[in-house]
Design an enzyme around this catalytic site. Structure first.
Site, PDB file in Angstrom:
ATOM      1  CB  VAL A 223     -19.088  -0.715  -3.349  1.00 22.83           C
ATOM      2  CG1 VAL A 223     -19.359  -2.214  -3.278  1.00 22.83           C
ATOM      3  CG2 VAL A 223     -17.653  -0.463  -3.760  1.00 22.83           C
TER       4      VAL A 223
ATOM      5  CE  LYS B 139      -4.478   0.912   0.407  1.00 28.13           C
ATOM      6  NZ  LYS B 139      -5.611   0.168  -0.132  1.00 28.13           N
TER       7      LYS B 139
ATOM      8  N   GLY C 232     -24.519   3.189   3.330  1.00 29.02           N
ATOM      9  CA  GLY C 232     -23.633   3.835   2.359  1.00 29.02           C
ATOM     10  C   GLY C 232     -23.917   3.336   0.957  1.00 29.02           C
ATOM     11  CB  VAL C 233     -26.321   3.852  -1.577  1.00 26.33           C
ATOM     12  CG1 VAL C 233     -27.037   2.701  -0.908  1.00 26.33           C
ATOM     13  CG2 VAL C 233     -26.954   5.178  -1.158  1.00 26.33           C
ATOM     14  N   GLY C 234     -22.662   4.595  -2.022  1.00 25.00           N
ATOM     15  CA  GLY C 234     -21.725   5.256  -2.932  1.00 25.00           C
ATOM     16  C   GLY C 234     -21.431   4.328  -4.100  1.00 25.00           C
TER      17      GLY C 234
HETATM   18  P1  NAD Z   1     -17.758   5.788  -1.784  1.00 25.16           P
HETATM   19  O1  NAD Z   1     -17.063   6.924  -1.139  1.00 25.16           O
HETATM   20  O2  NAD Z   1     -18.143   5.870  -3.225  1.00 25.16           O
HETATM   21  O3  NAD Z   1     -19.092   5.426  -0.978  1.00 25.16           O
HETATM   22  C1  NAD Z   1     -19.221   5.535   0.397  1.00 25.16           C
HETATM   23  C2  NAD Z   1     -20.600   6.121   0.667  1.00 25.16           C
HETATM   24  O4  NAD Z   1     -20.824   6.117   2.082  1.00 25.16           O
HETATM   25  C3  NAD Z   1     -20.728   7.569   0.200  1.00 25.16           C
HETATM   26  O5  NAD Z   1     -21.903   7.699  -0.592  1.00 25.16           O
HETATM   27  C4  NAD Z   1     -20.821   8.368   1.510  1.00 25.16           C
HETATM   28  O6  NAD Z   1     -21.647   9.504   1.384  1.00 25.16           O
HETATM   29  C5  NAD Z   1     -21.422   7.340   2.438  1.00 25.16           C
HETATM   30  N1  NAD Z   1     -21.167   7.563   3.866  1.00 25.16           N
HETATM   31  C6  NAD Z   1     -20.064   8.077   4.463  1.00 25.16           C
HETATM   32  N2  NAD Z   1     -20.222   8.098   5.792  1.00 25.16           N
HETATM   33  C7  NAD Z   1     -21.431   7.568   6.036  1.00 25.16           C
HETATM   34  C8  NAD Z   1     -22.164   7.315   7.221  1.00 25.16           C
HETATM   35  N3  NAD Z   1     -21.686   7.606   8.427  1.00 25.16           N
HETATM   36  N4  NAD Z   1     -23.394   6.731   7.119  1.00 25.16           N
HETATM   37  C9  NAD Z   1     -23.904   6.440   5.902  1.00 25.16           C
HETATM   38  N5  NAD Z   1     -23.261   6.679   4.739  1.00 25.16           N
HETATM   39  C10 NAD Z   1     -22.050   7.232   4.818  1.00 25.16           C
HETATM   40  O7  NAD Z   1     -16.820   4.511  -1.528  1.00 25.16           O
HETATM   41  P2  NAD Z   1     -16.920   3.106  -2.240  1.00 25.16           P
HETATM   42  O8  NAD Z   1     -15.898   3.039  -3.318  1.00 25.16           O
HETATM   43  O9  NAD Z   1     -18.321   2.777  -2.529  1.00 25.16           O
HETATM   44  O10 NAD Z   1     -16.391   2.157  -1.069  1.00 25.16           O
HETATM   45  C11 NAD Z   1     -17.203   1.867   0.058  1.00 25.16           C
HETATM   46  C12 NAD Z   1     -16.394   1.052   1.059  1.00 25.16           C
HETATM   47  O11 NAD Z   1     -15.944  -0.146   0.436  1.00 25.16           O
HETATM   48  C13 NAD Z   1     -15.141   1.750   1.572  1.00 25.16           C
HETATM   49  O12 NAD Z   1     -14.934   1.367   2.921  1.00 25.16           O
HETATM   50  C14 NAD Z   1     -14.043   1.171   0.701  1.00 25.16           C
HETATM   51  O13 NAD Z   1     -12.789   1.199   1.358  1.00 25.16           O
HETATM   52  C15 NAD Z   1     -14.519  -0.243   0.521  1.00 25.16           C
HETATM   53  N6  NAD Z   1     -14.023  -0.867  -0.708  1.00 25.16           N
HETATM   54  C16 NAD Z   1     -14.294  -0.334  -1.908  1.00 25.16           C
HETATM   55  C17 NAD Z   1     -13.832  -0.960  -3.057  1.00 25.16           C
HETATM   56  C18 NAD Z   1     -14.156  -0.408  -4.430  1.00 25.16           C
HETATM   57  O14 NAD Z   1     -14.037  -1.142  -5.414  1.00 25.16           O
HETATM   58  N7  NAD Z   1     -14.579   0.849  -4.535  1.00 25.16           N
HETATM   59  C19 NAD Z   1     -13.077  -2.143  -2.969  1.00 25.16           C
HETATM   60  C20 NAD Z   1     -12.822  -2.686  -1.703  1.00 25.16           C
HETATM   61  C21 NAD Z   1     -13.306  -2.037  -0.568  1.00 25.16           C
END
Ligand code: NAD
Length: 345
Positions: A183, A80, A179-181
């Site tokens: 993923v 990392k 969290g509906v970002g």
């Molecule tokens: P992202 O930032 O697109 O989505 C996260 C979402 O969570 C956002 O919409 C944000 O507004 C919301 N959020 C933040 N704090 C919150 C809270 N307290 N309550 C409710 N919602 C909240 O991130 P992502 O890429 O979707 O990743 C999500 C998680 O998965 C992270 O922990 C990331 O490390 C992990 N992850 C992601 C990937 C990937 O392919 N993107 C791979 C492995 C792990």
């Protein structure tokens, strides 16, 4: 700042501190283990409050990548990188090029990729300097790993509901998504298609309401999601989502989500087991993205092969849950032991 006696040191093979006066780069690359292959792991850009905080984060995350790649059956080790900077203010092409030179100096022992604070566009700048960059997409396609991560979480959930709830399908399954970002939104669509009933939350209310409307899903507040009356709780926002107080409130019998480092502390795994809540080890469930990045490095990339590799997450979890039951252990402990067997053989 101690390094060799740092609590997260865990016999890292290499830790490189890099700086560049002109661009202001201050970075750390941690390579935990390369016995299975070069160490692949994302580049996090974050305004850490201290060098110690940055070191702790990079060591913890790089070790996690060794475990993730081993259980995803990838010919990769774990590493990392972090840059101590505010991505919104300090991220410049010069900074990224200086980072590219630092990555290049590792001679392929470390392969970088996107992580929080760094984008695919940033990776393209780094790729002008070094070839050791993953996650740029195949044949001009987007390098966004999140649809693959979501598919992996969906496969993981199939195993988890079979072992935790004795159910073979998702029809009518009640799932809470925190969290509906990137993923979480993809996962919500997959679950909706499979007939699950969703309740979801996000701090971004507008995005949440738009998605919920399109799927006919319920919404709740970020705090209310913890008490939702559901079968499965899916943490897809931030790390450390599962603290003692959260676990005591959960009604779900299964936890399966995408977030990294879901357990606020290792003891939480025991607390979940005591409450009879089946925990799906996060780094096993969320490996879909790294699996796809690993396939991009091969000449014989085929989407069908990537998808079937990701589907293998389900059988890996079947093995973990079976072994946890036989050994009366928690799934997190079993996953760690199984990963160590694979990278220390
Ligand atoms: P992202 O930032 O697109 O989505 C996260 C979402 O969570 C956002 O919409 C944000 O507004 C919301 N959020 C933040 N704090 C919150 C809270 N307290 N309550 C409710 N919602 C909240 O991130 P992502 O890429 O979707 O990743 C999500 C998680 O998965 C992270 O922990 C990331 O490390 C992990 N992850 C992601 C990937 C990937 O392919 N993107 C791979 C492995 C792990």
């Amino acid at each position: 700042m101690s390094v060799f006696s740092h609590p997260e040191f865990d016999h890292h093979q290499r830790i490189v501190f890099g700086s560049d006066a002109e661009s202001g780069l201050k970075a750390i690359i941690a390579v935990h283990d390369t016995r299975r292959g070069p160490a692949l792991g994302g580049l996090r850009i974050f305004p850490y409050a201290s060098d110690e905080e940055a070191l702790t984060d990079v060591l913890r995350l790089s070790r996690g990548m060794t475990y993730k790649s081993a259980l995803a059956d990838l010919p990769l080790g774990g590493g990392k990188a972090v840059i101590i900077a505010d991505p919104r203010r300090d991220k410049t092409p010069a900074l990224l090029r200086a980072m590219g030179r630092l990555v290049d100096s590792m001679n392929g022992d470390y392969i970088t990729a996107e992580d929080s604070g760094s984008s695919e566009a940033d990776m393209r700048i780094i790729a002008d300097i070094t070839e050791h960059v993953g996650g740029l997409g195949q044949d001009g396609a987007s390098g966004d790993p999140s649809p693959f991560t979501a598919r992996g979480v969906f496969c993981a959930m199939r195993s988890a509901v079979r072992h935790g709830l004795g159910r073979d399908d998702m029809d009518g399954l009640r799932v809470a998504i925190q969290g509906v970002g990137h993923v979480g939104a993809h996962l919500a669509r997959l679950l909706h298609e499979a007939g699950a009933r969703l309740v979801m939350t996000d701090v971004d209310r507008d995005a949440l309401e738009r998605l919920a409307e399109s799927l006919g899903a319920e919404t709740t507040t970020p705090d209310g999601i913890i008490d939702a009356d559901v079968d499965v709780f899916a943490p897809c926002a931030m790390g450390a989502a599962l603290s003692t107080s959260v676990v005591e409130r959960l009604k779900a019998q299964v936890i399966c989500g995408a977030a990294n480092n879901q357990l606020a502390s290792p003891e939480i795994a025991g607390l979940l087991k005591a409450r009879n809540i089946l925990y799906t080890p996060d780094y096993v469930a969320n490996a879909g993205g790294v699996i796809e990045i690993a396939w991009q490095r091969r000449r014989d990339y085929r989407r069908e092969d990537v998808m079937s590799h990701i589907a293998g997450i389900e059988s890996t979890l079947d093995e973990i849950f079976d072994r946890a039951r036989r050994e009366r252990n928690d799934p997190a402990g079993v996953a760690d032991a199984l990963a160590r067997e694979r990278f220390r053989d």
